[in-house]
Design an enzyme around this catalytic site. Structure first.
Site, PDB file in Angstrom:
ATOM      1  N   CYS A  24       9.450   1.139   3.875  1.00  0.00           N
ATOM      2  CA  CYS A  24       8.454   1.833   3.058  1.00  0.00           C
ATOM      3  C   CYS A  24       7.201   2.010   3.916  1.00  0.00           C
ATOM      4  O   CYS A  24       6.629   1.033   4.397  1.00  0.00           O
ATOM      5  CB  CYS A  24       8.146   1.064   1.784  1.00  0.00           C
ATOM      6  SG  CYS A  24       6.715   1.734   0.907  1.00  0.00           S
ATOM      7  N   HIS A  67       0.752   5.451  -5.372  1.00  0.00           N
ATOM      8  CA  HIS A  67      -0.564   5.652  -4.759  1.00  0.00           C
ATOM      9  C   HIS A  67      -1.400   6.612  -5.575  1.00  0.00           C
ATOM     10  O   HIS A  67      -0.875   7.540  -6.195  1.00  0.00           O
ATOM     11  CB  HIS A  67      -0.422   6.155  -3.309  1.00  0.00           C
ATOM     12  CG  HIS A  67       0.461   7.349  -3.151  1.00  0.00           C
ATOM     13  ND1 HIS A  67       1.837   7.260  -3.140  1.00  0.00           N
ATOM     14  CD2 HIS A  67       0.179   8.665  -3.017  1.00  0.00           C
ATOM     15  CE1 HIS A  67       2.358   8.473  -2.993  1.00  0.00           C
ATOM     16  NE2 HIS A  67       1.357   9.343  -2.923  1.00  0.00           N
ATOM     17  N   HIS A  83       4.840  -3.703  -3.595  1.00  0.00           N
ATOM     18  CA  HIS A  83       5.598  -2.448  -3.689  1.00  0.00           C
ATOM     19  C   HIS A  83       5.966  -2.127  -5.134  1.00  0.00           C
ATOM     20  O   HIS A  83       6.708  -2.861  -5.771  1.00  0.00           O
ATOM     21  CB  HIS A  83       6.859  -2.517  -2.828  1.00  0.00           C
ATOM     22  CG  HIS A  83       7.616  -1.223  -2.839  1.00  0.00           C
ATOM     23  ND1 HIS A  83       7.352  -0.195  -1.947  1.00  0.00           N
ATOM     24  CD2 HIS A  83       8.587  -0.761  -3.665  1.00  0.00           C
ATOM     25  CE1 HIS A  83       8.140   0.820  -2.221  1.00  0.00           C
ATOM     26  NE2 HIS A  83       8.911   0.515  -3.256  1.00  0.00           N
ATOM     27  N   ASP A 115      -6.392   9.278   3.825  1.00  0.00           N
ATOM     28  CA  ASP A 115      -5.162  10.062   3.957  1.00  0.00           C
ATOM     29  C   ASP A 115      -5.125  10.702   5.345  1.00  0.00           C
ATOM     30  O   ASP A 115      -6.130  11.208   5.842  1.00  0.00           O
ATOM     31  CB  ASP A 115      -5.120  11.142   2.866  1.00  0.00           C
ATOM     32  CG  ASP A 115      -3.729  11.744   2.706  1.00  0.00           C
ATOM     33  OD1 ASP A 115      -3.112  11.535   1.651  1.00  0.00           O
ATOM     34  OD2 ASP A 115      -3.255  12.414   3.654  1.00  0.00           O
ATOM     35  N   HIS A 151      -4.434   9.272  -5.285  1.00  0.00           N
ATOM     36  CA  HIS A 151      -5.256  10.090  -4.383  1.00  0.00           C
ATOM     37  C   HIS A 151      -6.661  10.164  -4.972  1.00  0.00           C
ATOM     38  O   HIS A 151      -6.825  10.582  -6.127  1.00  0.00           O
ATOM     39  CB  HIS A 151      -4.721  11.520  -4.301  1.00  0.00           C
ATOM     40  CG  HIS A 151      -3.358  11.670  -3.698  1.00  0.00           C
ATOM     41  ND1 HIS A 151      -3.163  12.083  -2.406  1.00  0.00           N
ATOM     42  CD2 HIS A 151      -2.112  11.478  -4.223  1.00  0.00           C
ATOM     43  CE1 HIS A 151      -1.857  12.157  -2.152  1.00  0.00           C
ATOM     44  NE2 HIS A 151      -1.200  11.788  -3.235  1.00  0.00           N
ATOM     45  N   GLY A 206       6.087  16.079  -6.970  1.00  0.00           N
ATOM     46  CA  GLY A 206       5.759  16.228  -5.548  1.00  0.00           C
ATOM     47  C   GLY A 206       5.446  14.919  -4.845  1.00  0.00           C
ATOM     48  O   GLY A 206       4.734  14.904  -3.839  1.00  0.00           O
ATOM     49  N   ASN A 247       0.956  11.637  -8.003  1.00  0.00           N
ATOM     50  CA  ASN A 247       2.176  12.436  -8.034  1.00  0.00           C
ATOM     51  C   ASN A 247       3.336  11.508  -8.366  1.00  0.00           C
ATOM     52  O   ASN A 247       3.408  10.395  -7.845  1.00  0.00           O
ATOM     53  CB  ASN A 247       2.405  13.105  -6.673  1.00  0.00           C
ATOM     54  CG  ASN A 247       1.325  14.119  -6.348  1.00  0.00           C
ATOM     55  OD1 ASN A 247       0.838  14.824  -7.227  1.00  0.00           O
ATOM     56  ND2 ASN A 247       0.932  14.196  -5.085  1.00  0.00           N
ATOM     57  N   HIS A 272       5.883   4.817  -2.820  1.00  0.00           N
ATOM     58  CA  HIS A 272       5.099   3.605  -3.077  1.00  0.00           C
ATOM     59  C   HIS A 272       3.894   4.119  -3.850  1.00  0.00           C
ATOM     60  O   HIS A 272       3.128   4.944  -3.332  1.00  0.00           O
ATOM     61  CB  HIS A 272       4.703   2.938  -1.747  1.00  0.00           C
ATOM     62  CG  HIS A 272       3.901   1.675  -1.872  1.00  0.00           C
ATOM     63  ND1 HIS A 272       4.237   0.497  -1.211  1.00  0.00           N
ATOM     64  CD2 HIS A 272       2.762   1.400  -2.554  1.00  0.00           C
ATOM     65  CE1 HIS A 272       3.344  -0.441  -1.486  1.00  0.00           C
ATOM     66  NE2 HIS A 272       2.422   0.085  -2.297  1.00  0.00           N
ATOM     67  N   CYS A 289       4.140   0.125   2.624  1.00  0.00           N
ATOM     68  CA  CYS A 289       4.263  -1.330   2.835  1.00  0.00           C
ATOM     69  C   CYS A 289       3.940  -1.657   4.290  1.00  0.00           C
ATOM     70  O   CYS A 289       3.299  -2.667   4.577  1.00  0.00           O
ATOM     71  CB  CYS A 289       5.651  -1.824   2.460  1.00  0.00           C
ATOM     72  SG  CYS A 289       5.919  -1.993   0.686  1.00  0.00           S
TER      73      CYS A 289
HETATM   74  P1  5GP Z   1       2.357  12.154  -2.108  1.00  0.00           P
HETATM   75  O1  5GP Z   1       2.737  13.567  -1.734  1.00  0.00           O
HETATM   76  O2  5GP Z   1       3.515  11.209  -1.989  1.00  0.00           O
HETATM   77  O3  5GP Z   1       1.636  12.059  -3.416  1.00  0.00           O
HETATM   78  O4  5GP Z   1       1.260  11.733  -1.048  1.00  0.00           O
HETATM   79  C1  5GP Z   1       1.532  11.104   0.142  1.00  0.00           C
HETATM   80  C2  5GP Z   1       0.288  11.196   0.984  1.00  0.00           C
HETATM   81  O5  5GP Z   1       0.419  10.278   2.062  1.00  0.00           O
HETATM   82  C3  5GP Z   1       0.055  12.591   1.600  1.00  0.00           C
HETATM   83  O6  5GP Z   1      -1.202  13.091   1.173  1.00  0.00           O
HETATM   84  C4  5GP Z   1       0.104  12.318   3.101  1.00  0.00           C
HETATM   85  O7  5GP Z   1      -0.829  13.089   3.820  1.00  0.00           O
HETATM   86  C5  5GP Z   1      -0.185  10.832   3.195  1.00  0.00           C
HETATM   87  N1  5GP Z   1       0.440  10.182   4.336  1.00  0.00           N
HETATM   88  C6  5GP Z   1       1.724  10.337   4.771  1.00  0.00           C
HETATM   89  N2  5GP Z   1       1.952   9.562   5.834  1.00  0.00           N
HETATM   90  C7  5GP Z   1       0.792   8.894   6.088  1.00  0.00           C
HETATM   91  C8  5GP Z   1       0.423   7.924   7.085  1.00  0.00           C
HETATM   92  O8  5GP Z   1       1.186   7.518   7.951  1.00  0.00           O
HETATM   93  N3  5GP Z   1      -0.865   7.475   7.038  1.00  0.00           N
HETATM   94  C9  5GP Z   1      -1.756   7.898   6.090  1.00  0.00           C
HETATM   95  N4  5GP Z   1      -2.989   7.383   6.142  1.00  0.00           N
HETATM   96  N5  5GP Z   1      -1.430   8.797   5.141  1.00  0.00           N
HETATM   97  C10 5GP Z   1      -0.168   9.289   5.143  1.00  0.00           C
HETATM   98 ZN    ZN Z   2       6.075   0.031  -0.380  1.00  0.00          ZN
END
Ligand code: 5GP
Ligand code: ZN
Length: 115
Positions: free
Chosen positions: A4, A100, A46, A30, A102, A93, A87, A98, A7
């Protein structure tokens, strides 16, 4: 949880730009920001997504919103306003499985909701 991404960020196996950390919650920038302020706030433990929340997870969700409140002030976006997005699942999307939150701000955001 093995494999993950978030994680691994929690365990500092992958570097991130951390803006807040306590025993249960981590917030970091991000990697692909959509606004001047784009921070991800996550439970360290997690939890795969919002639909995987268990009754005992409800306290952590309240704490996460408390942390979002603190960070919004710290990042000086509290007064002008900001958006919090979670999301969930395929149609929502969600790319990283994990949970999160935004936290997005620092500019006038274009639409009230996405479609
Ligand atoms: P989701 O689309 O799952 O809601 O958002 C995932 C977010 O994680 C995206 O906005 C993406 O830019 C961010 N993200 C993906 N990989 C990484 C990473 O390795 N480091 C950081 N800081 N953000 C990441
Ligand atoms: Zn996780």
């Amino acid at each position: 949880m093995q494999d993950c991404l978030f994680c691994k960020i929690v365990n500092k196996e992958i570097p991130s730009s951390i803006v807040y950390e306590d025993g249960e919650i981590l917030a970091f920038k991000d990697i692909n920001p959509v606004a001047p302020v784009h921070i991800l706030v996550i439970p360290k433990r997690h939890i795969s997504s919002l639909v995987d929340l268990k009754e005992e997870d409800e306290t952590i969700i309240g704490k996460i919103y408390g942390v979002i409140n603190k960070i919004a002030k710290q990042e000086k976006i509290a007064e002008d306003g900001f958006r919090v997005i979670v999301n969930c699942g395929e149609n929502g999307g969600q790319e990283v499985k994990h949970l999160h939150f935004h936290l997005i701000g620092g500019k006038k955001l274009s639409t009230k909701i996405c479609n």
